[in-house]
Design an enzyme around this catalytic site. Structure first.
Site, PDB file in Angstrom:
ATOM      1  N   TYR A 181     -35.166 -28.457 -22.699  1.00  9.75           N
ATOM      2  CA  TYR A 181     -36.270 -28.651 -23.641  1.00  9.75           C
ATOM      3  C   TYR A 181     -35.781 -29.036 -25.034  1.00  9.75           C
ATOM      4  O   TYR A 181     -36.414 -29.815 -25.743  1.00  9.75           O
ATOM      5  CB  TYR A 181     -37.072 -27.350 -23.781  1.00  9.75           C
ATOM      6  CG  TYR A 181     -37.908 -26.999 -22.587  1.00  9.75           C
ATOM      7  CD1 TYR A 181     -39.143 -27.606 -22.375  1.00  9.75           C
ATOM      8  CD2 TYR A 181     -37.489 -26.036 -21.678  1.00  9.75           C
ATOM      9  CE1 TYR A 181     -39.930 -27.273 -21.276  1.00  9.75           C
ATOM     10  CE2 TYR A 181     -38.260 -25.695 -20.577  1.00  9.75           C
ATOM     11  CZ  TYR A 181     -39.479 -26.323 -20.394  1.00  9.75           C
ATOM     12  OH  TYR A 181     -40.252 -25.997 -19.306  1.00  9.75           O
ATOM     13  N   SER A 239     -36.624 -34.228 -15.861  1.00  7.00           N
ATOM     14  CA  SER A 239     -36.931 -33.384 -17.012  1.00  7.00           C
ATOM     15  C   SER A 239     -37.211 -31.965 -16.546  1.00  7.00           C
ATOM     16  O   SER A 239     -37.579 -31.734 -15.386  1.00  7.00           O
ATOM     17  CB  SER A 239     -38.167 -33.908 -17.749  1.00  7.00           C
ATOM     18  OG  SER A 239     -39.349 -33.650 -16.993  1.00  7.00           O
ATOM     19  N   ASP A 240     -37.032 -31.005 -17.460  1.00  9.08           N
ATOM     20  CA  ASP A 240     -37.634 -29.707 -17.218  1.00  9.08           C
ATOM     21  C   ASP A 240     -39.147 -29.888 -17.339  1.00  9.08           C
ATOM     22  O   ASP A 240     -39.641 -30.923 -17.807  1.00  9.08           O
ATOM     23  CB  ASP A 240     -37.111 -28.672 -18.222  1.00  9.08           C
ATOM     24  CG  ASP A 240     -37.234 -27.241 -17.710  1.00  9.08           C
ATOM     25  OD1 ASP A 240     -38.030 -27.000 -16.776  1.00  9.08           O
ATOM     26  OD2 ASP A 240     -36.537 -26.371 -18.242  1.00  9.08           O
ATOM     27  N   TRP A 241     -39.902 -28.880 -16.932  1.00  9.68           N
ATOM     28  CA  TRP A 241     -41.365 -29.016 -16.864  1.00  9.68           C
ATOM     29  C   TRP A 241     -41.946 -29.136 -18.282  1.00  9.68           C
ATOM     30  O   TRP A 241     -41.798 -28.244 -19.104  1.00  9.68           O
ATOM     31  CB  TRP A 241     -41.939 -27.822 -16.116  1.00  9.68           C
ATOM     32  CG  TRP A 241     -42.050 -28.047 -14.628  1.00  9.68           C
ATOM     33  CD1 TRP A 241     -43.153 -27.790 -13.861  1.00  9.68           C
ATOM     34  CD2 TRP A 241     -41.073 -28.579 -13.716  1.00  9.68           C
ATOM     35  NE1 TRP A 241     -42.917 -28.124 -12.538  1.00  9.68           N
ATOM     36  CE2 TRP A 241     -41.645 -28.622 -12.424  1.00  9.68           C
ATOM     37  CE3 TRP A 241     -39.765 -29.054 -13.869  1.00  9.68           C
ATOM     38  CZ2 TRP A 241     -40.975 -29.094 -11.301  1.00  9.68           C
ATOM     39  CZ3 TRP A 241     -39.082 -29.520 -12.752  1.00  9.68           C
ATOM     40  CH2 TRP A 241     -39.682 -29.551 -11.499  1.00  9.68           C
TER      41      TRP A 241
END
Length: 324
Positions: free
Chosen positions: A193, A224-226
């Site tokens: 993030y 990507s991370d969420w």
């Protein structure tokens, strides 16, 4: 399977059947935990699961030693066994991508996710992560090393910048990721993030293009991370292959005009899709069922592995000279 001319030809054949809009559609996930299907090329969706201490997203599951507990064992053979067990548990739940292991350095004791990671020691982390990934992927499941990179706190994680010099980054924070890519040949990496030196990881050209895909030769999928994507054009141009859990930024609304204006090359979008296709084809996801009925949802054999991890994680400290 290793890459081959046949896989490359098949990946390009899939790509050639897609319009620009369809290509862009595949750059984002769907239904929170899946890659997006594409009926036009008979491509199904592929399932993901978090992996903090087990295959945890899809109901009750066996809990294995956490990253911190595993590192406390100093046992690379155990790391391989736990990876294999997680791979079998993933197959029993029809999971294609296991979203682990996490290898961020335990930089701050206040980081609420330190239990997922391994330790504060880059050498130990690198040594333990390689057999873990090899174990997962030996079962026909893609491991995802995370969170790349310098995600060492959770407070204000969308806005905090990890400002660091190159030597410190390479000596302390990157070795486990490098080992995961160059030794274990992990097939997925998850961005973090945070910003790194003022640039979000999901659009950081130094992390993603120079180091990961350039120096280390990473050939898999960078996701990507969420909700860790912040700019569709910047992300697609700086190495991000897949936006999860949905295409909030890497979508047709943002990217079609960018291609038309020359801000994004269609060949760049093609390369992202080829990475997805090659990886899925290497694992045979399009030609075999991911669910393996030979793997029990609650495996008694793997419960023994979980117990071994718990026992070997126990650490005795001797308080010589009141050091503690």
């Amino acid at each position: 399977m290793p890459d081959s001319p046949a896989i490359e030809a098949q990946a390009h054949a899939l790509l050639s059947k897609l319009t620009l809009e369809q290509k862009i559609e595949l750059l984002g996930g769907v239904d929170n935990m899946y890659t997006r299907p594409m009926p036009a090329i008979d491509l199904p969706r592929f399932k993901m699961s978090d992996a903090s201490v087990g295959v945890r997203t899809w109901g009750p599951t066996t809990a294995y030693a956490s990253g911190a507990s595993l590192a406390a064992s100093w046992d690379i053979d155990l790391s391989r066994k736990i990876g294999e067990a997680l791979g079998r548990d993933a197959r029993a739940r029809n999971v294609n991508f296991l979203l682990g292991p996490g290898v961020n350095i335990a930089r701050s004791p206040l980081d609420g996710r330190n239990f997922e990671y391994l330790s504060e020691d880059p050498f130990l982390n690198a040594a333990m992560v390689v057999p873990f990934i090899e174990g997962v992927q030996s079962q026909g499941v893609i491991a995802t090393v995370k969170h790349y990179a310098l995600n060492d706190q959770e407070f204000n994680r969308h806005n905090a910048s990890a400002d660091i010099d190159e030597r410190t980054m390479r000596e302390i924070y990157l070795p486990a990721f490098e080992a995961a890519v160059t030794k274990a040949h992990v097939d997925a990496v998850m961005n973090s993030y945070n910003l790194v030196n003022g640039v979000h990881a999901t659009q950081n050209d130094i992390l993603n293009l120079k180091v990961l895909k350039g120096e280390w030769g990473f050939e898999g999928v960078l996701m990507s991370d969420w909700d860790a994507t912040y700019d569709g054009v910047a992300s697609v141009n700086n190495g991000l292959d897949l936006e999860m859990p949905s295409p909030k930024f890497m979508n047709a609304k943002n990217l079609v005009p960018a291609v038309q204006a020359g801000q994004v090359k269609e060949s760049t979008i093609d390369e992202h899709l080829l990475r997805l296709f090659r990886t899925e084809l290497r694992y045979g996801f399009t030609t075999r069922p991911q669910f393996d009925p030979a793997d029990s949802t609650y495996s008694f054999a793997d419960r023994a592995v979980a117990l071994q991890g718990a026992l070997e994680s126990i650490t005795l400290l001797k308080n010589d000279g009141n050091l503690l």
